[in-house]
Design a protein around this motif. Structure first.
Motif, short mmCIF file in Angstrom:
data_model
loop_
_atom_site.label_atom_id
_atom_site.label_comp_id
_atom_site.label_asym_id
_atom_site.label_seq_id
_atom_site.Cartn_x
_atom_site.Cartn_y
_atom_site.Cartn_z
N SER A 558 0.82 -1.22 0.00
CA SER A 558 0.00 0.00 0.00
C SER A 558 0.85 1.27 0.00
CB SER A 558 -0.93 0.02 1.22
OG SER A 558 -0.19 0.17 2.42
N ASP A 626 -5.77 2.16 -0.04
CA ASP A 626 -4.59 2.31 -0.90
C ASP A 626 -4.25 1.00 -1.60
OD1 ASP A 626 -4.32 4.96 -0.13
OD2 ASP A 626 -2.85 4.53 1.43
N LEU A 629 -6.82 0.28 -4.40
CA LEU A 629 -6.61 1.11 -5.59
C LEU A 629 -5.30 0.76 -6.30
CD1 LEU A 629 -7.98 4.53 -4.31
CD2 LEU A 629 -9.04 2.95 -5.93
N ARG A 630 -4.37 0.14 -5.61
CA ARG A 630 -3.18 -0.36 -6.29
C ARG A 630 -3.55 -1.59 -7.14
NH1 ARG A 630 1.73 1.07 -3.49
NH2 ARG A 630 1.83 2.58 -5.18
N TYR A 632 -6.81 -2.24 -8.17
CA TYR A 632 -7.88 -1.85 -9.09
C TYR A 632 -7.91 -0.32 -9.18
CZ TYR A 632 -9.15 -6.58 -7.69
OH TYR A 632 -9.12 -7.93 -7.41
N PRO A 633 -6.95 0.27 -9.89
CA PRO A 633 -6.78 1.73 -9.86
C PRO A 633 -7.94 2.54 -10.40
CG PRO A 633 -5.36 0.70 -11.52
CD PRO A 633 -5.93 -0.41 -10.72
N HIS A 634 -8.86 1.91 -11.12
CA HIS A 634 -9.98 2.67 -11.69
C HIS A 634 -11.30 2.41 -10.96
CE1 HIS A 634 -7.24 3.73 -14.87
NE2 HIS A 634 -7.04 2.46 -15.16
N ASP A 636 -12.80 3.44 -8.09
CA ASP A 636 -13.01 4.33 -6.95
C ASP A 636 -14.32 4.04 -6.23
OD1 ASP A 636 -10.66 5.57 -7.62
OD2 ASP A 636 -11.61 7.30 -8.58
N LYS A 689 -9.47 10.76 -1.93
CA LYS A 689 -8.77 9.92 -2.90
C LYS A 689 -9.74 9.12 -3.76
CE LYS A 689 -4.98 6.59 -3.30
NZ LYS A 689 -3.85 5.93 -2.61
N THR A 690 -10.87 8.72 -3.18
CA THR A 690 -11.83 7.91 -3.93
C THR A 690 -12.77 8.77 -4.77
OG1 THR A 690 -13.36 7.89 -2.04
CG2 THR A 690 -11.80 6.07 -2.21
#
Length: 693
Positions: A558, A626, A629-630, A632-634, A636, A689-690
């Motif tokens: 993360s 974190d 999103l690492r 599944y970065p898309h 949100d 961030k989301t």
């Protein structure tokens, strides 16, 4: 570019309760409000007005060491006398051996936060009365105001202050052996605690006066009362304490009129410089500016309330005078972070984890720099302090991870500020930290030359964030090579490598690079637990390798520089999600473990036995989001759903803030501190961030 202006009152934070039954009334006793003054001082109590904790008080002043935070004004009892002679209480107390009667809470029509400030509305006969409380910024002063919003005729308001000058952590059963002296001059009153013969530091006087309305003090000889603190009883502490009152202030009010009471430890010139109406206007303006400074996504809805909650933890302390003088002599400002209310002071680990959410997301970048440079003053033997004890001038250094979190916080600060000057100033200290860890420093913190991994541990000490200790019993010692310590170590090495390369060139960075590469290789060889499809929590520990399923392993991928090879990310995340995720945070231990504890309650020993053995921690949602999103970065939207269970909590426990911990099973009762810095910070950071709107 124009800055978007957002009005502070943009999210309804009115606390709901069922006014028809006793359970609804009890909620008013268990829910609490909190105000802070920007120096570590605060005011806090239950919504009902019942004092339930030793920490409750209308004024808990932050005073220079060795005094620390002192409860100066415990409570103000409030009575309204109607024209026909009927007396209606607005608050009450619980007495030892006497069941609590909550008859007065029927008059409470509403409790809400306005721009984070507590407001009570009472229906007293045909009258509607509004009460507000304020602590002016960076003053040990409290303003209480009472205004008649509706009603025909007049009422008489009686405000009786109760006090017992004592450190806010002092046991309640300590005898009140200090006689008080009342000095009155006109409508100004000073309550003094006469000096003790043992040479103890003198406590300042409590100064009070009726700031608004036709108020007058009636001295009735002074009296003592024993009251019962129910939360202290439930936590296994002495629950009976004595308070003293010199008399009461009396006001007559009609519709549209306001009565005010001010209490303070400041000098009279400071107290009188700010009329209560102007004090409220100034504080509302300060809070508007806080919202306007924050990132646009944080200026509305629950995120805006979290920005105001974050403000409670960032302080300019008045307790360590020598350190303040040194900072100011260098043209800097002294800032730190209170880890939690009511009982925490400033902790290194909590500060560094919280820094981004408390100061960077909120637009307080300059103060983030102050905090980082403040902690740099305290580096000793390659370590930043673990914490500063209440009323003490020096920190304690028993921590293996706070210093490594410092690198993370500095990196995030530089990303927001591009402050290369601070980096250049700090770089020699950062290199010194690296060298101390290589050759070994306090508490057995050292690099193992056999594999390059960071090991730690000393008998009687708890050095990781899982730091519960009762007497000589360290509940989760985790001595050896802890998973998150080595993830943080690798991250720090990669950050330092880049900084040294930028400032000094590749040849200077090469030894750091080689060390980082060795750590990564050893980590992936040693920490993968194939049978469980997750990471060991500790390797080379006192009992060998510990395969307990804990959330600490999330930091392996993360952080900005993941030490864990990508093939292991998903199985680790899935293991944590399946066993540890709750709507309010992550369990600290899998329910399958024999030492798992589902509830955090009882006396100190019982609580600490559960503290990191299942108890849910909200701050861990930060690394969890974190990590998601690492992977599944898309996605949100899913990341936000991990957080949304905490939004209703803003109307529970410490209203407007986020608790320290929760029970590990439904209904996930909030426990511990009612307002915790890293809980607020990580929730706010991750909401932004989301892509929260």
């Amino acid at each position: 570019m124009q800055t978007e202006t957002i009005e502070p009152q943009n999210w309804d934070l009115t606390v709901p309760w069922d006014k028809r039954d006793e359970a609804g009334k009890e909620l008013l006793v268990s829910r609490e409000w909190l105000l802070t003054n920007g120096t570590g001082g605060y005011a806090s109590g239950s919504l009902s007005g019942v004092v339930t904790r030793r920490y409750h008080g209308f004024l808990v002043a932050a005073l220079p060491a060795p005094l620390g935070r002192m409860v100066m004004l415990t409570q103000v009892s409030e009575e309204v006398r109607l024209a026909g002679g009927k007396v209606v209480r607005l608050a009450g107390q619980e007495y030892p051996g006497d069941p609590l009667k909550l008859d007065w809470v029927g008059t409470l029509a509403e409790f809400r936060l306005e721009s984070g400030l507590p407001v009570w509305v009472y229906q007293v006969g045909d009258f509607v009365l509004e009460k507000k409380i304020l602590l002016p910024h960076r003053q040990n002063t409290v303003h209480l105001t009472y205004r008649i919003l509706e009603g025909t005729g007049s009422v008489r308001l009686r405000l009786r202050p109760f006090m017992n000058f004592r450190p806010h952590e002092e046991p309640l059963d300590r005898p009140m052996n200090r006689p008080y002296r009342v000095v009155a001059s006109g409508d100004q009153v000073e309550i003094e605690s006469q000096s003790e013969s043992d040479g103890a530091e003198a406590c300042p006087a409590l100064r009070m006066f009726p700031a608004m309305g036709s108020g007058a003090l009636v001295l009735d000889g002074g009296s003592f009362r024993d009251i019962f603190y129910r939360v202290e009883f439930s936590r296994g502490y002495e629950a009976r304490g004595t308070v003293w009152t010199p008399g009461y202030f009396r006001f007559t009010l009609e519709e549209g009129q306001t009565a005010g009471l001010v209490a303070s430890t400041e000098a009279w010139d400071t107290i009188l410089a700010l009329h209560p109406e102007h004090a409220f206007e100034a504080e509302l303006e300060r809070r508007r500016r806080l919202l306007e400074a924050a990132t646009p996504e944080a200026r509305q809805g629950p995120a805006a309330q979290l920005v105001l909650a974050a403000d409670q933890f960032v302080i300019a302390p008045t307790t360590r005078i020598a350190d303040i003088a040194r900072a100011q002599a260098a043209g800097d400002e002294f800032r730190t972070v209170i880890a939690g209310y009511h009982w925490f002071t400033d902790w290194g680990r909590d500060t560094m984890i919280s820094l981004e959410g408390l100061t960077l997301v909120t637009g307080r970048v300059e103060e983030a720099g102050y905090i980082l440079r403040t902690f740099a003053q305290y580096i000793r033997d390659g370590l930043i302090p673990n914490m500063f004890p209440e009323g003490e001038r020096d920190g304690l250094y028993h921590t293996a991870d706070a210093t490594l979190w410092y690198f993370h916080a500095l990196h995030r600060y530089i990303q927001y500020s591009n402050d290369r000057r601070t980096l250049k100033i700090l770089l020699p200290k950062l290199v010194d930290i690296f060298e101390h860890h290589l050759r070994g420093t306090r508490f057995g913190i050292r690099v193992d030359p056999a594999d390059g991994l960071l090991t730690q541990g000393a008998e009687g000490y708890q050095l990781t964030w899982m730091d519960a200790k009762v007497g000589d019993w360290v509940v989760t010692p985790r001595r050896g090579k802890a998973v998150e310590i080595n993830a943080l170590w690798y991250n720090a090495l990669r950050l330092l490598e880049q900084w040294v390369q930028d400032e000094k060139g590749d040849s200077e960075a090469q030894p750091i690079r080689e060390q980082a590469e060795r750590v990564r290789s050893s980590f992936n060889q040693r920490f993968w637990y194939d049978a469980g499809q997750h990471l060991y929590d500790v390797v080379d520990g006192e009992q060998g390798d510990d395969a307990s399923l804990r959330p600490n392993q999330l930091l392996a991928f993360s952080l900005d520089h993941p030490v864990l090879e990508q093939q292991y990310w998903k199985p680790v995340f899935d293991a944590v999600r399946n066993k540890l995720l709750t709507p309010v945070g992550l369990r600290s231990l899998s329910p399958d473990a024999p030492d798992y504890r589902s509830h955090y309650d009882g006396d100190l020993r019982a609580r600490d036995a559960a503290y990191h053995q299942g108890t849910v921690w909200t701050w861990l949602l930060g690394p969890f989001v974190d990590a998601w999103l690492r992977l599944y970065p898309h996605d949100d939207a899913t990341a936000y759903r991990f957080l949304e269970g905490l939004i209703p909590h803003l109307k529970d426990a410490g209203v407007g803030s986020v608790s320290e911990v929760f029970d590990a099973e439904e209904p996930f009762t909030p426990r511990g501190c009612i307002a915790q810095a890293w809980s607020v910070a990580e929730l706010l950071r991750c909401l932004i961030k989301t892509g929260y709107r």
